[in-house]
Design a protein around this motif. Sequence first.
Motif, PDB file in Angstrom:
ATOM      1  N   ALA A  97      -8.906   6.985   3.908  1.00  0.00           N
ATOM      2  CA  ALA A  97      -8.145   6.491   2.755  1.00  0.00           C
ATOM      3  C   ALA A  97      -9.031   6.497   1.520  1.00  0.00           C
ATOM      4  CB  ALA A  97      -7.648   5.075   3.035  1.00  0.00           C
ATOM      5  N   ARG A  98      -8.532   7.087   0.457  1.00  0.00           N
ATOM      6  CA  ARG A  98      -9.274   7.143  -0.812  1.00  0.00           C
ATOM      7  C   ARG A  98      -8.420   6.527  -1.913  1.00  0.00           C
ATOM      8  NH1 ARG A  98      -9.130  11.590   1.646  1.00  0.00           N
ATOM      9  NH2 ARG A  98      -7.986  12.850   0.150  1.00  0.00           N
ATOM     10  N   TYR A  99      -8.978   5.492  -2.558  1.00  0.00           N
ATOM     11  CA  TYR A  99      -8.238   4.771  -3.600  1.00  0.00           C
ATOM     12  C   TYR A  99      -7.893   5.693  -4.761  1.00  0.00           C
ATOM     13  CZ  TYR A  99      -7.305   1.442  -7.338  1.00  0.00           C
ATOM     14  OH  TYR A  99      -6.729   0.756  -8.382  1.00  0.00           O
ATOM     15  N   PHE A 129      -3.205   5.226  -2.397  1.00  0.00           N
ATOM     16  CA  PHE A 129      -4.318   5.949  -1.777  1.00  0.00           C
ATOM     17  C   PHE A 129      -3.910   7.376  -1.404  1.00  0.00           C
ATOM     18  CE2 PHE A 129      -5.095   1.516  -0.814  1.00  0.00           C
ATOM     19  CZ  PHE A 129      -6.467   1.371  -0.845  1.00  0.00           C
ATOM     20  N   SER A 133      -3.685   1.478  -9.021  1.00  0.00           N
ATOM     21  CA  SER A 133      -2.751   0.409  -8.682  1.00  0.00           C
ATOM     22  C   SER A 133      -1.751   0.247  -9.813  1.00  0.00           C
ATOM     23  CB  SER A 133      -3.491  -0.898  -8.422  1.00  0.00           C
ATOM     24  OG  SER A 133      -4.124  -1.342  -9.599  1.00  0.00           O
ATOM     25  N   ILE A 176      -0.699  -0.414  -4.451  1.00  0.00           N
ATOM     26  CA  ILE A 176      -2.080   0.067  -4.403  1.00  0.00           C
ATOM     27  C   ILE A 176      -2.036   1.427  -3.709  1.00  0.00           C
ATOM     28  CG2 ILE A 176      -4.436  -0.491  -3.677  1.00  0.00           C
ATOM     29  CD1 ILE A 176      -2.735  -3.434  -3.258  1.00  0.00           C
ATOM     30  N   GLY A 178       0.623   5.474   0.511  1.00  0.00           N
ATOM     31  CA  GLY A 178      -0.274   6.511   1.020  1.00  0.00           C
ATOM     32  C   GLY A 178       0.335   7.897   0.919  1.00  0.00           C
ATOM     33  N   THR A 236      -6.578  -5.323   6.263  1.00  0.00           N
ATOM     34  CA  THR A 236      -7.171  -4.676   5.090  1.00  0.00           C
ATOM     35  C   THR A 236      -6.172  -3.652   4.548  1.00  0.00           C
ATOM     36  OG1 THR A 236      -8.164  -2.832   6.286  1.00  0.00           O
ATOM     37  CG2 THR A 236      -9.490  -4.857   6.118  1.00  0.00           C
ATOM     38  N   LEU A 237      -6.427  -3.211   3.315  1.00  0.00           N
ATOM     39  CA  LEU A 237      -5.527  -2.211   2.722  1.00  0.00           C
ATOM     40  C   LEU A 237      -5.546  -0.928   3.550  1.00  0.00           C
ATOM     41  CD1 LEU A 237      -6.414  -2.695  -1.064  1.00  0.00           C
ATOM     42  CD2 LEU A 237      -4.521  -3.709   0.218  1.00  0.00           C
ATOM     43  N   GLU A 238      -6.747  -0.560   4.038  1.00  0.00           N
ATOM     44  CA  GLU A 238      -6.878   0.671   4.814  1.00  0.00           C
ATOM     45  C   GLU A 238      -6.115   0.573   6.138  1.00  0.00           C
ATOM     46  OE1 GLU A 238      -9.268  -1.028   3.383  1.00  0.00           O
ATOM     47  OE2 GLU A 238     -10.431   0.319   2.101  1.00  0.00           O
ATOM     48  N   VAL A 252       0.842  -1.193   0.000  1.00  0.00           N
ATOM     49  CA  VAL A 252       0.000   0.000   0.000  1.00  0.00           C
ATOM     50  C   VAL A 252       0.875   1.239   0.000  1.00  0.00           C
ATOM     51  CG1 VAL A 252      -1.473   1.346   1.528  1.00  0.00           C
ATOM     52  CG2 VAL A 252      -2.057  -1.004   1.019  1.00  0.00           C
TER      53      VAL A 252
END
Length: 279
Positions: free
Chosen positions: A210-212, A228, A215, A226, A157, A190-192, A155
């Motif tokens: 978190a906002r996608y 965010f 990827s 991925i 961020g 989870t990703l978040e 992930v």
Amino acid sequence: MPFQWPSAYASAVDPPEKPPERSLWFVFRGGELLVSAIPAPAAIPHCNNPKDLGMMPLRTQYLGVLGTEHCFSAEAAAEVQPPQGWSWQGLRGLFGTLDDAQFALAGRAVQIVEWDRTHQYCGACGEVTVARTSERSRECPRCRLVVYPRLAPAVMGLVRRERSLLLARSPRFPEGMYSALAGFVEPGETLEQCLEREIYEETGIQVRNARYFASQPWPFPNSLMIAFFADYVAGEIRADGVEIVDAQWFGVEDLPRLPAKISVARRLIDAAIGEMLVA
Ligand SMILES: [Zn+2]
């Protein structure tokens, strides 16, 4: 997105019965691809077999069809010199030099080659494994363990606080470069949750919302990034000193050296800058 599966590509594992007269060959020595040595644009071998170039690959894999061309990957031994007129080149350096679709497929090929190389024996019982023809996997004939190409989801961020972005430096980065934070997803997370944990562990900053964004397959060596956006909640920066040697809030008018355009990191940062400049 660089490294994304080309639209003209159809994956397959079972090669045509009769080897095509000419195919595209992605020949790797470690992480380096065999390309024409003459100046750009770089080209990969378009031949019946790398043996035509005087090479004896250790292993080959069928990749499927790109447009109308059959594609294969091959693994060269560690010390093998390139044939006359060819050279070994690191994949990153070929971005923008090699044809985009071929570059993307090279990112897939290097992972297939490396997976095949490291899964010749069963991880459970040590027996020699066999390639399955129905899908991309290898099976142990003794204990029936099946292994697939491995992906490590990670992930990324980018944290925003008013008109500033949280950017950090890994000790592996080129001099002066800062990027968004990133880390590998743990089992059961989870990703978040991964995003919140990684950012807190590495910088002491708490985030939420978190906002996608997007990827990206990232073949160095086998990640799926991925990305965010996230918002600042609380905390003062304290870099962990191991994975992150420095982290700072950078204003949109005062940015450091950023990652190259090959990565989703740069697209994520550029998108945030774009939003802040119009706001
Ligand atoms: Zn086994």
